[in-house]
Design a protein around this motif. Structure first.
Motif, PDB file in Angstrom:
ATOM      1  N   HIS A  48      62.993  46.319  94.742  1.00  0.00           N
ATOM      2  CA  HIS A  48      61.536  46.345  94.716  1.00  0.00           C
ATOM      3  C   HIS A  48      61.015  47.747  94.393  1.00  0.00           C
ATOM      4  O   HIS A  48      59.988  47.894  93.736  1.00  0.00           O
ATOM      5  N   THR A  49      61.726  48.780  94.871  1.00  0.00           N
ATOM      6  CA  THR A  49      61.318  50.145  94.551  1.00  0.00           C
ATOM      7  C   THR A  49      61.371  50.375  93.044  1.00  0.00           C
ATOM      8  O   THR A  49      60.449  50.944  92.446  1.00  0.00           O
ATOM      9  N   ALA A  50      62.448  49.896  92.428  1.00  0.00           N
ATOM     10  CA  ALA A  50      62.594  50.084  90.984  1.00  0.00           C
ATOM     11  C   ALA A  50      61.475  49.370  90.229  1.00  0.00           C
ATOM     12  O   ALA A  50      60.882  49.923  89.301  1.00  0.00           O
ATOM     13  N   GLY A  52      58.574  48.742  91.422  1.00  0.00           N
ATOM     14  CA  GLY A  52      57.352  49.491  91.721  1.00  0.00           C
ATOM     15  C   GLY A  52      57.183  50.709  90.842  1.00  0.00           C
ATOM     16  O   GLY A  52      56.058  51.074  90.475  1.00  0.00           O
ATOM     17  N   VAL A  53      58.298  51.344  90.484  1.00  0.00           N
ATOM     18  CA  VAL A  53      58.239  52.507  89.586  1.00  0.00           C
ATOM     19  C   VAL A  53      57.664  52.095  88.231  1.00  0.00           C
ATOM     20  O   VAL A  53      56.792  52.771  87.675  1.00  0.00           O
ATOM     21  N   VAL A  55      55.743  49.462  87.653  1.00  0.00           N
ATOM     22  CA  VAL A  55      54.333  49.137  87.873  1.00  0.00           C
ATOM     23  C   VAL A  55      53.506  50.422  87.916  1.00  0.00           C
ATOM     24  O   VAL A  55      52.431  50.516  87.314  1.00  0.00           O
ATOM     25  N   ALA A  56      54.043  51.448  88.607  1.00  0.00           N
ATOM     26  CA  ALA A  56      53.311  52.716  88.738  1.00  0.00           C
ATOM     27  C   ALA A  56      53.049  53.343  87.372  1.00  0.00           C
ATOM     28  O   ALA A  56      51.956  53.864  87.119  1.00  0.00           O
ATOM     29  N   VAL A  59      50.253  51.335  85.727  1.00  0.00           N
ATOM     30  CA  VAL A  59      48.960  51.585  86.379  1.00  0.00           C
ATOM     31  C   VAL A  59      48.423  52.963  85.998  1.00  0.00           C
ATOM     32  O   VAL A  59      47.233  53.123  85.708  1.00  0.00           O
ATOM     33  N   MET A  63      44.937  53.771  84.240  1.00  0.00           N
ATOM     34  CA  MET A  63      43.899  54.598  84.881  1.00  0.00           C
ATOM     35  C   MET A  63      43.513  55.792  84.020  1.00  0.00           C
ATOM     36  O   MET A  63      42.369  56.221  84.007  1.00  0.00           O
TER      37      MET A  63
ATOM     38  N   TRP B 199      54.344  44.366  94.249  1.00  0.00           N
ATOM     39  CA  TRP B 199      53.633  44.909  93.087  1.00  0.00           C
ATOM     40  C   TRP B 199      52.202  45.299  93.446  1.00  0.00           C
ATOM     41  O   TRP B 199      51.692  46.303  92.947  1.00  0.00           O
ATOM     42  N   ALA B 202      52.523  48.513  95.106  1.00  0.00           N
ATOM     43  CA  ALA B 202      52.787  49.567  94.118  1.00  0.00           C
ATOM     44  C   ALA B 202      51.493  50.010  93.443  1.00  0.00           C
ATOM     45  O   ALA B 202      51.254  51.206  93.253  1.00  0.00           O
ATOM     46  N   VAL B 203      50.651  49.032  93.090  1.00  0.00           N
ATOM     47  CA  VAL B 203      49.370  49.363  92.449  1.00  0.00           C
ATOM     48  C   VAL B 203      48.528  50.214  93.394  1.00  0.00           C
ATOM     49  O   VAL B 203      47.997  51.262  93.016  1.00  0.00           O
ATOM     50  N   THR B 206      50.017  53.732  93.852  1.00  0.00           N
ATOM     51  CA  THR B 206      49.877  54.520  92.623  1.00  0.00           C
ATOM     52  C   THR B 206      48.446  55.012  92.458  1.00  0.00           C
ATOM     53  O   THR B 206      48.214  56.190  92.153  1.00  0.00           O
ATOM     54  N   VAL B 207      47.479  54.099  92.682  1.00  0.00           N
ATOM     55  CA  VAL B 207      46.074  54.482  92.537  1.00  0.00           C
ATOM     56  C   VAL B 207      45.732  55.594  93.532  1.00  0.00           C
ATOM     57  O   VAL B 207      45.127  56.609  93.170  1.00  0.00           O
ATOM     58  N   LEU B 210      47.373  58.867  92.434  1.00  0.00           N
ATOM     59  CA  LEU B 210      46.717  59.440  91.256  1.00  0.00           C
ATOM     60  C   LEU B 210      45.388  60.080  91.630  1.00  0.00           C
ATOM     61  O   LEU B 210      44.997  61.098  91.066  1.00  0.00           O
ATOM     62  N   LEU B 211      44.705  59.482  92.619  1.00  0.00           N
ATOM     63  CA  LEU B 211      43.398  60.005  93.017  1.00  0.00           C
ATOM     64  C   LEU B 211      43.533  61.267  93.859  1.00  0.00           C
ATOM     65  O   LEU B 211      42.735  62.190  93.729  1.00  0.00           O
ATOM     66  N   TYR B 218      52.852  59.999  91.886  1.00  0.00           N
ATOM     67  CA  TYR B 218      52.506  58.577  91.856  1.00  0.00           C
ATOM     68  C   TYR B 218      53.710  57.705  91.523  1.00  0.00           C
ATOM     69  O   TYR B 218      53.806  56.571  91.977  1.00  0.00           O
ATOM     70  N   ILE B 219      54.648  58.246  90.735  1.00  0.00           N
ATOM     71  CA  ILE B 219      55.818  57.457  90.336  1.00  0.00           C
ATOM     72  C   ILE B 219      56.677  57.134  91.554  1.00  0.00           C
ATOM     73  O   ILE B 219      57.046  55.986  91.806  1.00  0.00           O
ATOM     74  N   GLY B 222      54.449  54.990  94.191  1.00  0.00           N
ATOM     75  CA  GLY B 222      54.313  53.596  93.768  1.00  0.00           C
ATOM     76  C   GLY B 222      55.597  52.817  94.005  1.00  0.00           C
ATOM     77  O   GLY B 222      55.591  51.693  94.505  1.00  0.00           O
ATOM     78  N   GLY B 223      56.725  53.444  93.664  1.00  0.00           N
ATOM     79  CA  GLY B 223      58.020  52.795  93.860  1.00  0.00           C
ATOM     80  C   GLY B 223      58.312  52.547  95.326  1.00  0.00           C
ATOM     81  O   GLY B 223      58.727  51.442  95.720  1.00  0.00           O
TER      82      GLY B 223
END
Lengths: 106, 237
Positions: A48-50, A52-53, A55-56, A59, A63, B199, B202-203, B206-207, B210-211, B218-219, B222-223
């Motif tokens: 899941h971490t992978a 998430g990376v 997804v990050a 995102v 942004m 997920w 993660a979003v 990450t948000v 980033l803020l 963030y990488i 998020g992970g």
């Protein structure tokens, strides 16, 4: 314009340092895991971490991006969901973004 | 659970695997060319010489880190910041390698380490997908390297040598192309409802990063948010 063969010694040291740091990260995960017993929970955490990376990264691109980036990403994801062809999806998203940017500022 | 095969069949390292990996990588390989060109062109906007830009692509072979350090490249050269930035941008590879390890853990290090030295995001995603589908072959990862490294290096050379000005990355949609590579990878990795909560986490992570945080935290954040959410959501299994 610098000459092709110009190699600044400090720049080469910095580039070698980048390469070494990157090598450590690429091999480090495999190296660490050969010392740690992998439970199903840890495996799930890592999987899941992978995800998430990835997804990050998406995102962050969204942004930092403009409306053309948003449209391009949405199109790429939609085409990927429908056709399961990644290059087709990416090219359609890219073409849409190029088109939108051209319309805004030709 | 479809993450690890039930049969403890040992992983292999075959020519067929290399070939399969090369075929799977073809679309990404094409996408590496414009990025290599873009990097070569952008590098010439700094004090980097074409030779140095090509050297960087050849021995670092890490697009996002290379683009990241261009912002730092100046006089005097902040060597420590450049090396640290490369490590942070690429720290995700530690997690990625660890995620691949269970599939190929029985193979000797003298095979795994040299192949892993060329692991990219796309190469990792392709390999993980193939291995999740039951093909545990280190050759797949090597195939992704073979299809990407020469393209990245020659793209850099083309961009550095041919471009006197800079390539307009946005006008040519190259930023959308790279984001699209990751977005389609995410779609391809979807394995069912148990992925949804991680997920979302993660979003959110990450948000927030980033803020409120500088750099590329963030990488990692998020992970990690996805990893923790994955543990929490599957705690009853």
């Amino acid at each position: 314009m610098s000459s092709f063969v110009a190699f600044d010694s400090i720049a080469v040291i910095a580039i070698a340092g980048m390469a070494l740091a990157t090598l450590l990260t690429r091999v480090g995960g495999f190296w660490l895991m050969s010392y740690v017993t992998l439970s199903p929970r840890l495996e799930r955490f890592l999987r899941h971490t992978a995800g998430g990376v990835l997804v990050a990264i998406v995102v962050a691109a969204a942004m930092k991006g403009d409306p053309a980036m948003w449209a391009g990403l949405a199109a790429a994801i939609a085409v990927m969901l429908l056709l399961r062809k990644s290059m087709t999806a990416i090219l359609i998203g890219m073409a849409l973004a190029i088109g939108i940017r051209f319309l805004i500022a030709p | 659970m479809d993450s690890l095969p039930d049969k403890p069949e040992p992983a292999s390292f075959t020519r067929e695997g290399v070939w399969h990996g090369m075929k799977l990588t073809t679309p990404y390989s094409l996408s590496a060319l414009p990025f290599g060109i873009a990097f070569g062109a952008a590098a010439l906007g700094t004090t980097l010489s074409p030779g140095e830009a090509i050297l960087m692509s050849a021995i670092t072979f890490a697009g996002s880190a290379q683009f990241a350090v261009l912002g730092l490249w100046g006089v005097p050269l902040p060597v420590a910041a450049i090396v640290l930035t490369s490590f942070l941008v690429n720290a995700r590879h530690i997690v990625m390698g660890a995620a691949l390890y269970p599939y190929i853990g029985n193979l000797p290090r003298r095979w795994v380490f040299p192949v892993a030295a060329g692991m990219t995001d796309a190469g990792w995603a392709i390999t993980l997908q193939a291995m999740m589908n039951g093909r545990r072959d280190l050759g797949i990862l090597l195939g992704t390297v073979i299809m990407q490294w020469p393209v990245w290096v020659s793209g850099t050379a083309l961009g550095a040598l041919a471009s006197s000005g800079g390539l307009d990355v946005k006008r040519w949609g190259l930023d959308v192309l790279i984001a699209g590579v990751f977005a389609t990878s995410v779609v391809g990795l979807y394995r069912g409802r148990s992925d949804i909560l991680p997920w979302i986490a993660a979003v959110a992570g990450t948000v927030a990063a980033l803020l409120w945080l500088p750099g590329n935290w963030y990488i990692l954040i998020g992970g990690l948010c996805a990893g923790l959410a994955g543990l929490w959501s599957s705690r009853d299994e």
